[in-house]
Design an enzyme around this catalytic site. Structure first.
Site, PDB file in Angstrom:
ATOM      1  N   HIS A 131      -3.929   3.113  -3.584  1.00  0.00           N
ATOM      2  CA  HIS A 131      -4.105   2.631  -2.203  1.00  0.00           C
ATOM      3  C   HIS A 131      -3.395   1.302  -1.967  1.00  0.00           C
ATOM      4  CE1 HIS A 131      -6.115   1.364   1.515  1.00  0.00           C
ATOM      5  NE2 HIS A 131      -6.282   0.205   0.915  1.00  0.00           N
ATOM      6  N   HIS A 181       0.834  -1.197   0.000  1.00  0.00           N
ATOM      7  CA  HIS A 181       0.000   0.000   0.000  1.00  0.00           C
ATOM      8  C   HIS A 181       0.873   1.253   0.000  1.00  0.00           C
ATOM      9  CE1 HIS A 181      -2.359  -3.321   1.670  1.00  0.00           C
ATOM     10  NE2 HIS A 181      -3.440  -2.699   1.263  1.00  0.00           N
ATOM     11  N   GLU A 198     -17.544  -3.920  24.549  1.00  0.00           N
ATOM     12  CA  GLU A 198     -16.728  -5.134  24.688  1.00  0.00           C
ATOM     13  C   GLU A 198     -15.499  -5.099  23.781  1.00  0.00           C
ATOM     14  OE1 GLU A 198     -19.944  -5.076  23.846  1.00  0.00           O
ATOM     15  OE2 GLU A 198     -20.954  -5.708  25.687  1.00  0.00           O
ATOM     16  N   HIS A 228     -28.079 -14.853  25.022  1.00  0.00           N
ATOM     17  CA  HIS A 228     -27.088 -14.674  26.083  1.00  0.00           C
ATOM     18  C   HIS A 228     -26.390 -15.977  26.469  1.00  0.00           C
ATOM     19  CE1 HIS A 228     -28.966 -10.805  26.268  1.00  0.00           C
ATOM     20  NE2 HIS A 228     -28.353 -10.425  27.359  1.00  0.00           N
TER      21      HIS A 228
END
Lengths: 672, 672
Positions: free
Chosen positions: B266, B35, B415, B477
């Site tokens: 890129h 890149h 999280e 859950h």
């Protein structure tokens, strides 16, 4: 406004809202678990929404043009269950409410899609609802463009809490919705300033108004307990030209004298004494689960409010041409296009003859070029890797605010948001979504991919660059455990096709699936066509099959998937040259193979031979086929990855990690 | 300013920056992959940063008080490699640069922690760098509070691209940093308006200034190609009282006449012709990989710029009390506290006698209460589930802007951001992080947890509510595939302790680990103490061991983990009552068991007996122990989950899903 003033100012509203609160308190208490605080806090907003704004008909939960209501803060499930019961959804009986959180109940701890009519999507993992809703809003725009505003013209309403807004996925959803100017999406933020750990400010000081506005949303606010103010805000929200956040300032556990505005009312029953005290505050003199007939009747009138509108809609639908109406019905009911099978068979015939040497990601693009024109409900997309995932075919254009007929979504660098939006696209009806990223970034999308499996949403995940075969980008981009992850996930088909033909067969299964999401693990590197003899039968549907039979006595069975099938075939050549009879089994889908009867499985993997599996990934999922069903460790081996990959050209990596025909031969000989 | 004007106005800067650009072009071209566009676009910003601002000494890459520089946009790795080479890092030779992206190179496709000094963390998966940096910034604040600003006083600099900012994890990082007022964190945004799919606006219209400001950041901007303007912005950024975003307006592939400002620069080499044309624009008349000696010398002087400051710092460190200096060195070098082992042994002794019946999450809290006082470098936290994960002990307080000595992090409902921050806390040095959420939400944190494993960061993931045993919250859950996921991930210890003693042993291993992250899967429900006879030996370190031997002839081996060990023991009682000799093996850590020698494994799992594994999760990881190592399907069975869970009280779920002593007995009898 204090409660006494609210009661006095809005007595009709108060009774309706209090019925919700009472049911929530009682059901959580009876279950001895659950989340009463949120329903108590948002009952006023929900009452105004259902009473004055939401387009729905409780007698027709699946009315195609209904507004969708998504409880993103899924732990407040009793809010939704209470609304469905009170407004008269047939499945949401009072008896069912009393089974809340018990085995077999339609009213699970968190709302579960498919358990109860009126539950539009499974929520509970925070941030999923708001992100799924973005997909629903896109589907509405797409269907409207394709079938007209006379039959598709509705809103997507979401209730989201602070938890939803703090999860990263919410930023992906907000960004996508803002860019797409989804004026059919209205998020009602339960702004109660409480999280499990305390005040929101213990972990976040974000100005949500500024944050949403920064991504192109309109922002409104209201007192979430004042029905007049709520109504004003919702009325205004429906007129917006962009997605709308409505900041509803609420008090969690509203009315509970000792627990309101605190975490203690979030996730546990109030207890009998506090419930009694709260009933007194509410002026609610009825017993547990007792809803006075006149209040129930008022709620049921609200539930029937949309019946006339639905009748008008049905007349408009009937006024469509029969072909258009039939196509609308097929797409909304997710019927599989009859043209799919023929397109796949023609593709297979042409390509088994042409036998191109292409990467399976390229093969996937070729399949899509054949499929997209005859399956008009597909919507493709990529998390900003279009040129790598090869997910855009030339016949489809970008879905954009000025091109709602576009069938290609520029999801941006948002894998999790993409997967959740795909769930929403499907759940809305009318769209079969597929979307791509690098297989390794399954990690970012896992939360929503699991919900595809749990809900039975047959989304198609186009996961390219599926192994060390991607080469120089190195271990951060090289999946090794991701096949194991997908295979460990219940109700997920993990396809790893070996060539252009298997890729086509995998796509046929993925697009025909009724209840199962598919993961297509596709190579970056070119692979030869192995199935050069055309068969109309979809062999991938068997999960595994004999690709090349042993010549002479069968001493060895090599099993492989994807790019390693070619390597296994080369190993077979070497072994056969030494007169070691070797069968090669291609196993593009372990789940489908496991679903075959024992006779078929035994036919493909008969006892007695040495078994070696070859896959550029960890061994875990292979033990079943290596060791089980009459195998034994003495006669089974694995050629694959033991740890993470590395950065180097692909050929070098295969050599260094020992995934070569020669290594397979050596393993076989050691076992023989 | 156009390039000619820039060259004329800042000739010295231009030469330095062009050396970076030339190396990036040449290395990518030589590797034939990579890149180049990002290093070419950000070379000016990086030059000003290294020349005038970054506190570093190339001769001492691990100087504890250096500024940290994180290339969050990891695909632009040649920017970092060029800087390390030019400034004179010993490992970053020109010969090494020429191995870019080749097998064995320290210069991998994306920066890999541990491969090359000066690479502070592994980046590549977008959004990880900026989120890891937040953890580093917190560690700096914590260390400064504990050891004083004379020895800890540095900044964390990040270069992030549009991809990093679009990923959801970035919002979690931004929110956490803003709340924590991390004025030592400066993010340099490579604002080039290009993503892989085109202009950023194809998928996002977010006003990043407003977004960051909404979460409590200062926002500055500069022309990313004007060294004077960059210097002004960076000077200002260092004075801020909050985290800072510096919007650096850049052109990707700056100077490339045909490819600048487009995606084509890129992710692919420019090609020889375009490189030649770009060299001409730059006025760079040197061959590939050729850096004129005087330019290299100028860069090396920059690399040596911090030597004096480092010497002063070393004097200040030497002025600390010997005990304090030694403790500083121990924590920075991640030595294990000598008090840990004794604390664990004392805990085990006391609790094998007390034999409490507690959930393993509670056991974990009890262990932490013994450990935190004697291991001062732990920093705990939870993603807003403190009262459920039980991760906060009474001796530690919240880390907050006004309490930097606090050792408990309120991560919020983030999280993924938590896991990334934990990586940063450890990588900075001086902190051993642990953090909790529900085990199921491993899904949200996977991206960063994988990097813990890949980098060898021994973070401790405290994952409670580890099965259907959590009950009513239901399948969203309830983890069923997550043990398989963690076990499939290389270099990860997945502990599922059965009681308070195993929990203590797992913690001891987790906190002693040098290169391996740990996942502690802990029960919500109470479990009896099984190890009531004290042993000083850490049995969990063996991975599996005989908990209860067969009485009489051994016909059966039951294997189980966590909450199912108790069930297996009850099944043993039933079997032994029928004179069926049954051994029970507890297997709290499959990875450590697999690492034992064959003799030990065979001692624990000898051939001949019927084997049944019991775990409230999917079977996938068990096949190895059921079928391998002399097992066979005829004599092996599994009692566990085949699909997702359900919402009901835990006992009912165990009964309905058939994970009971009776079901085990039935399975055993069918196999005998």
């Amino acid at each position: 406004m204090d409660i006494a003033s609210l009661r006095a100012a809005h007595p009709d509203h108060w009774k309706l809202a209090t019925a919700i609160r009472a049911l929530a308190m009682d059901a959580v208490q009876a279950a001895n678990s659950g989340h009463p605080g949120m329903p108590m806090g948002m009952a006023d907003v929900a009452t105004v929404l259902y009473r004055n704004h939401l387009k729905f008909d409780a007698s027709a939960p699946n009315w195609a043009d209904r507004d969708r209501f998504i409880l993103s803060a899924g732990h407040g499930s009793m809010l939704l269950y209470a609304l469905l019961h009170l407004t008269g959804y047939a499945q949401a009986t009072l008896a069912e409410v009393k089974t809340f959180r018990q085995w077999g109940s339609r009213m699970a701890g968190h709302p579960e899609y498919g358990h109860l009519e009126g539950v539009e999507t499974t929520t509970g993992p925070l941030g999923q609802g708001i992100s799924t809703a973005v997909g629903m809003a896109i589907a509405e725009k797409s269907m409207k463009a394709r079938f007209g505003a006379k039959v598709v013209d509705h809103k997507i309403w979401v209730i989201a809490g602070d938890g939803c807004l703090m999860e990263g996925i919410s930023q992906e959803a907000i960004g996508l919705a803002g860019k797409q100017e989804l004026d059919n999406l209205i998020v009602l933020w339960d702004n109660n300033n409480i999280t499990i750990d305390g005040r929101v400010t213990v972990s976040d000081i974000t100005d949500q108004h500024a944050r949403f506005a920064a991504s192109g949303w309109d922002v409104l606010a209201c007192d979430g307990h004042d029905p007049a103010d709520i109504d004003r805000a919702l009325t205004e929200a429906k007129k917006a030209k962009r997605p709308v956040l409505v900041d509803c300032k609420t008090i969690i556990g509203f009315g509970s004298p000792n627990k309101a505005d605190s975490y203690s009312v979030h996730g546990a029953p109030l207890g009998d004494a506090e419930i009694a005290a709260t009933r007194a505050v509410y002026g609610w003199e009825h017993g547990p689960f007792e809803i006075p007939a006149e209040i129930k009747a008022e709620w049921e009138a609200i539930g029937a409010r949309g019946a006339a509108e639905r009748a008008e809609w049905e007349a408009r639908l009937a006024a469509l041409s029969p072909a258009k109406a039939a196509e609308f019905e097929r797409q909304m009911s997710r019927g599989v296009s009859k043209k799919l099978g023929a397109a796949i068979r023609a593709f297979k015939k042409a390509n088994s003859e042409a036998a191109p040497k292409v990467a399976t990601r390229k093969a996937s693009e070729m399949v899509l070029a054949a499929v997209n024109p005859v399956v008009p409900e597909t919507m493709g997309g990529s998390a900003d890797l279009t040129g790598s995932n090869l997910t855009k075919t030339s016949d489809i254009s970008d879905f954009m605010p000025d091109n709602r007929k576009g069938r290609y979504l520029r999801y941006g660098i948002r894998e999790h948001g993409m997967a959740a939006a795909m769930n929403g696209l499907y759940l809305h009806g009318g769209v079969r979504p597929y979307g791509g990223t690098f297989f390794c970034f399954t990690d970012y999308a896992r939360g929503a991919m699991r919900l595809s499996a749990l809900m039975g949403v047959p989304a198609v995940y186009v996961m390219t660059h599926d192994s060390i075969g991607l080469g120089e980008d190195g271990p951060t981009h090289q999946p090794v455990e991701h096949l194991a992850i997908c295979r460990a996930t219940p109700n997920t088909w993990t396809f790893r096709p070996a060539d252009v033909i298997e890729t086509a067969e995998a796509w046929e299964l993925a697009l025909s699936a009724e209840k199962t999401p598919s993961v297509l693990a596709l190579s970056r590197q070119n692979l030869p066509t192995l199935r050069t003899k055309h068969t109309a039968t979809n062999m991938v549907a068997k999960g595994a099959y004999v690709l090349e039979e042993a010549a002479g006595k069968r001493q060895v069975i090599l099993m492989a998937t994807g790019s390693e099938v070619e390597i296994a075939l080369k190993a077979r050549d070497l072994l056969q040259a030494e007169a070691i009879g070797t069968r090669v089994v291609s196993m593009p889908c372990m789940e489908l193979f496991a679903a075959q009867d024992e006779a078929y499985r035994r036919k493909i993997l008969p006892p007695g031979a040495v078994r070696v599996a070859v896959e550029a990934a960890v061994r875990q999922p292979w033990d079943r086929w290596l060791l089980g069903e009459r195998g034994s460790e003495k006669k089974a081996g694995f050629v694959g990855m033991e740890g993470f990959g590395a950065s180097a050209p692909a050929e070098r990596l295969y050599a260094e990690f020992g995934i070569t025909p020669e290594a397979i031969v050596a393993k076989v000989k050691a076992l023989l």
